[in-house]
Write a protein that holds these residues in place. Structure first.
Motif, PDB file in Angstrom:
ATOM      1  N   ASN A 151       0.825  -1.202   0.000  1.00 40.29           N
ATOM      2  CA  ASN A 151       0.000   0.000   0.000  1.00 40.29           C
ATOM      3  C   ASN A 151       0.864   1.259   0.000  1.00 40.29           C
ATOM      4  O   ASN A 151       0.574   2.222  -0.716  1.00 40.29           O
ATOM      5  CB  ASN A 151      -0.966   0.006   1.178  1.00 40.29           C
TER       6      ASN A 151
ATOM      7  N   LEU B 269       0.877   4.052  -3.006  1.00 36.30           N
ATOM      8  CA  LEU B 269       0.465   5.421  -2.671  1.00 36.30           C
ATOM      9  C   LEU B 269       1.629   6.404  -2.664  1.00 36.30           C
ATOM     10  O   LEU B 269       1.429   7.608  -2.460  1.00 36.30           O
ATOM     11  CB  LEU B 269      -0.239   5.436  -1.307  1.00 36.30           C
TER      12      LEU B 269
ATOM     13  N   HIS C 204      -9.171  -6.390   2.361  1.00 37.47           N
ATOM     14  CA  HIS C 204      -9.324  -4.957   2.631  1.00 37.47           C
ATOM     15  C   HIS C 204      -9.445  -4.217   1.301  1.00 37.47           C
ATOM     16  O   HIS C 204      -8.717  -4.507   0.357  1.00 37.47           O
ATOM     17  CB  HIS C 204      -8.118  -4.437   3.423  1.00 37.47           C
ATOM     18  N   PRO C 205     -10.357  -3.259   1.182  1.00 41.88           N
ATOM     19  CA  PRO C 205     -10.593  -2.619  -0.113  1.00 41.88           C
ATOM     20  C   PRO C 205      -9.376  -1.903  -0.711  1.00 41.88           C
ATOM     21  O   PRO C 205      -9.282  -1.766  -1.928  1.00 41.88           O
ATOM     22  CB  PRO C 205     -11.731  -1.636   0.153  1.00 41.88           C
ATOM     23  N   GLN C 206      -8.428  -1.463   0.109  1.00 41.27           N
ATOM     24  CA  GLN C 206      -7.272  -0.759  -0.446  1.00 41.27           C
ATOM     25  C   GLN C 206      -6.293  -1.717  -1.133  1.00 41.27           C
ATOM     26  O   GLN C 206      -5.630  -1.327  -2.094  1.00 41.27           O
ATOM     27  CB  GLN C 206      -6.523   0.025   0.641  1.00 41.27           C
TER      28      GLN C 206
ATOM     29  N   ARG D 109      -6.758  -2.285  -4.900  1.00 40.30           N
ATOM     30  CA  ARG D 109      -6.481  -1.015  -5.592  1.00 40.30           C
ATOM     31  C   ARG D 109      -4.975  -0.797  -5.696  1.00 40.30           C
ATOM     32  O   ARG D 109      -4.475  -0.345  -6.733  1.00 40.30           O
ATOM     33  CB  ARG D 109      -7.152   0.152  -4.863  1.00 40.30           C
ATOM     34  N   SER D 110      -4.263  -1.118  -4.622  1.00 42.18           N
ATOM     35  CA  SER D 110      -2.807  -0.954  -4.632  1.00 42.18           C
ATOM     36  C   SER D 110      -2.157  -1.884  -5.645  1.00 42.18           C
ATOM     37  O   SER D 110      -1.253  -1.481  -6.383  1.00 42.18           O
ATOM     38  CB  SER D 110      -2.232  -1.200  -3.230  1.00 42.18           C
TER      39      SER D 110
ATOM     40  N   THR E 110      -2.803  -0.472  -9.040  1.00 41.95           N
ATOM     41  CA  THR E 110      -1.972   0.709  -9.269  1.00 41.95           C
ATOM     42  C   THR E 110      -0.552   0.301  -9.640  1.00 41.95           C
ATOM     43  O   THR E 110       0.031   0.831 -10.589  1.00 41.95           O
ATOM     44  CB  THR E 110      -1.955   1.613  -8.017  1.00 41.95           C
TER      45      THR E 110
END
Length: 186
Positions: free
Chosen positions: A96, A100, A134-136, A139-140, A143
């Motif tokens: 993550n 980010l 976990h929703p992040q 996405r990570s 990305t």
């Protein structure tokens, strides 16, 4: 008379987060060296704490300092330039943070910069199914893949285990090292 010289070995930055497979660092360094890599080892601060008693052994094994912190301004870089980065094991926090751009640890900061420099980066997660849900996290992963990072997750890579289930012998080190080698051929 011409003296034959061998080509320099490609430099692999092997990065590890604080997850059980990092405890096999010496074995994995030897395995990567056998595959033809000059290995430089980098660890998150917590992983460095876990391997504190092995640091001098790991330094002798790699021939390089084991890095876990940023250098001070003006200090020389102590590692040779990387040809590829293999971040394994990479925890949810490290993945993550990398996705980010949160570069609070040297290994995450270097990996983030490597992406921008076009140095091949391979990431192999190590987390359980609850964290992967976990929703992040997805996405990570998306990305990172969108940035050209090869993330070995699922079939042929790391398959998350149930919380509390430990499978350090099942970590996909062979696939990780193969993917890092393949990244040089792209």
């Amino acid at each position: 008379m011409t003296v034959a010289t061998s080509a320099p070995r490609p430099v692999l930055y092997l990065f590890g987060s604080a997850a059980p497979p990092v405890l096999s660092a010496a074995q994995i360094v030897r395995h990567a060296q056998f595959r033809g890599w000059d290995v430089a080892l980098g660890l998150t601060p917590t992983a460095a704490g876990w391997l504190q008693d092995e640091m001098s052994k790991l330094r002798r094994l790699t021939g390089h300092p084991v890095k876990s912190t940023y250098r001070r301004p003006g200090e020389p870089d102590v590692l040779p330039p990387a040809d590829a980065v293999l971040f394994a094991p990479a925890t949810m926090n490290s993945i993550n943070s990398l996705a980010l751009g949160l570069t609070t640890s040297w290994v995450v900061g270097y990996a983030a910069e490597a992406i921008g420099k076009g140095i091949p980066v391979t990431v192999v997660p190590c987390l359980n199914t609850a964290l992967a849900a976990h929703p992040q996290f997805p996405r990570s992963v998306e990305t990172l893949r969108g940035a050209g990072v090869r993330v070995l997750l699922g079939d042929g890579g790391f398959v998350p285990n149930d919380p509390g289930e430990e499978r350090p012998e099942g970590y996909p080190w062979e696939a990780a090292l193969a993917a890092a080698k393949e990244s040089l051929e792209r």
